[in-house]
Write an enzyme that holds these catalytic residues in place. Structure first.
Site, short mmCIF file in Angstrom:
data_model
loop_
_atom_site.label_atom_id
_atom_site.label_comp_id
_atom_site.label_asym_id
_atom_site.label_seq_id
_atom_site.Cartn_x
_atom_site.Cartn_y
_atom_site.Cartn_z
N CYS A 1 -5.96 0.57 5.14
CA CYS A 1 -6.20 -0.78 5.41
C CYS A 1 -5.80 -1.21 6.92
O CYS A 1 -4.84 -0.37 7.36
CB CYS A 1 -5.77 -1.69 4.60
SG CYS A 1 -3.99 -2.17 4.80
N CYS B 1 -1.82 -1.33 7.57
CA CYS B 1 -1.31 0.09 7.30
C CYS B 1 -1.60 0.72 8.74
O CYS B 1 -0.63 1.50 9.31
CB CYS B 1 -1.78 1.03 6.39
SG CYS B 1 -1.22 0.52 4.85
N CYS C 1 0.75 -1.52 0.00
CA CYS C 1 0.00 0.08 -0.10
C CYS C 1 0.84 1.34 0.04
O CYS C 1 2.14 1.38 0.20
CB CYS C 1 -0.78 0.05 1.23
SG CYS C 1 -2.27 -1.31 1.23
N GLU D 1 0.66 4.06 1.86
CA GLU D 1 1.15 4.25 3.26
C GLU D 1 2.41 3.61 3.64
O GLU D 1 3.03 4.34 4.26
CB GLU D 1 -0.23 3.99 4.27
CG GLU D 1 -1.60 4.83 3.69
CD GLU D 1 -2.49 4.09 2.87
OE1 GLU D 1 -1.83 3.28 2.01
OE2 GLU D 1 -3.74 4.15 3.16
N1 THU Z 1 -4.41 0.48 -1.14
C1 THU Z 1 -3.32 1.38 -0.63
O1 THU Z 1 -2.35 1.63 -1.03
N2 THU Z 1 -3.85 1.89 0.52
C2 THU Z 1 -5.06 1.87 0.87
O2 THU Z 1 -5.54 2.71 2.10
C3 THU Z 1 -6.31 1.17 0.67
C4 THU Z 1 -5.57 -0.01 -0.58
C5 THU Z 1 -3.83 -0.25 -2.61
C6 THU Z 1 -3.46 -1.71 -2.36
C7 THU Z 1 -3.98 -2.09 -3.67
O3 THU Z 1 -2.90 -1.87 -4.47
C8 THU Z 1 -5.24 -1.39 -4.11
O4 THU Z 1 -4.95 -0.33 -3.20
C9 THU Z 1 -6.60 -2.04 -4.23
O5 THU Z 1 -6.55 -2.58 -2.93
#
Ligand code: THU
Length: 162
Positions: A112, A115, A73, A75
């Site tokens: 998520c 994170c 992610c 974050e």
């Molecule tokens: N994702 C993030 O980078 N941060 C979040 O807070 C939620 C989800 C990304 C993970 C994945 O690459 C995509 O979003 C779909 O879940």
């Protein structure tokens, strides 16, 4: 038996231009960071921007992988980079922005669970509540002062003490 209740306090803004100037700049950094997302599998691009205690801004974006769980992610990409390159500097504020190729992200995107757990660790070592600003493509914002508002009763280092 007793019921324990935990409450959260969340600020809501119609647009990030209602935030303080410094916070608007951080949101803009997160929006820009989302352009560097590598998200060919989800089509969901996320940008994160961190303000460190000395004014340094660190950004990150989600980096996906064909072996899906290997991706990371936005974050955590940003926090781990900050931890690796600016150890000892508390993360004062973290801004998140998300957009999709397929639909308009109307509501602010919350981090998520994994994170949030990582934020909890950095908040603890930074010794100050982390401000988290969550935004959407519409400009709408939710903001909290302290991770406790989005991760109450976290598992933390105290749980490992006898
Ligand atoms: N994702 C993030 O980078 N941060 C979040 O807070 C939620 C989800 C990304 C993970 C994945 O690459 C995509 O979003 C779909 O879940």
């Amino acid at each position: 038996m007793q019921i324990l209740k935990f409450t959260s306090e969340v600020e809501e803004y119609n647009h990030y231009n209602e935030l303080l100037e410094e916070e608007q700049l951080l949101v803009k950094a997160a929006i820009k960071a989302a352009d560097n997302a590598y998200a060919p599998y989800s089509g969901f691009s996320v940008g994160a921007a961190l303000l460190l205690q000395d004014g340094t801004v660190v950004t990150g974006s989600n980096q996906e992988n064909v072996a899906y769980p290997s991706g990371l992610c936005a974050e955590r990409t940003a926090m781990f980079w900050a931890g690796a390159n600016h150890p000892q500097k508390a993360i004062v504020t973290l801004a998140i922005f998300a957009k999709s190729e397929d639909f308009e992200v109307v509501d602010p995107v919350y981090p998520c669970g994994s994170c949030r757990q990582v934020m909890s660790e950095y908040e603890r070592i930074g010794k100050q509540p982390m401000r988290i600003i969550m935004t959407a493509a519409t400009g709408k914002v939710h903001a909290v002062n302290g991770l406790i508002n989005i991760l109450p009763v976290a598992f933390d280092a105290d749980n490992l003490k006898r």
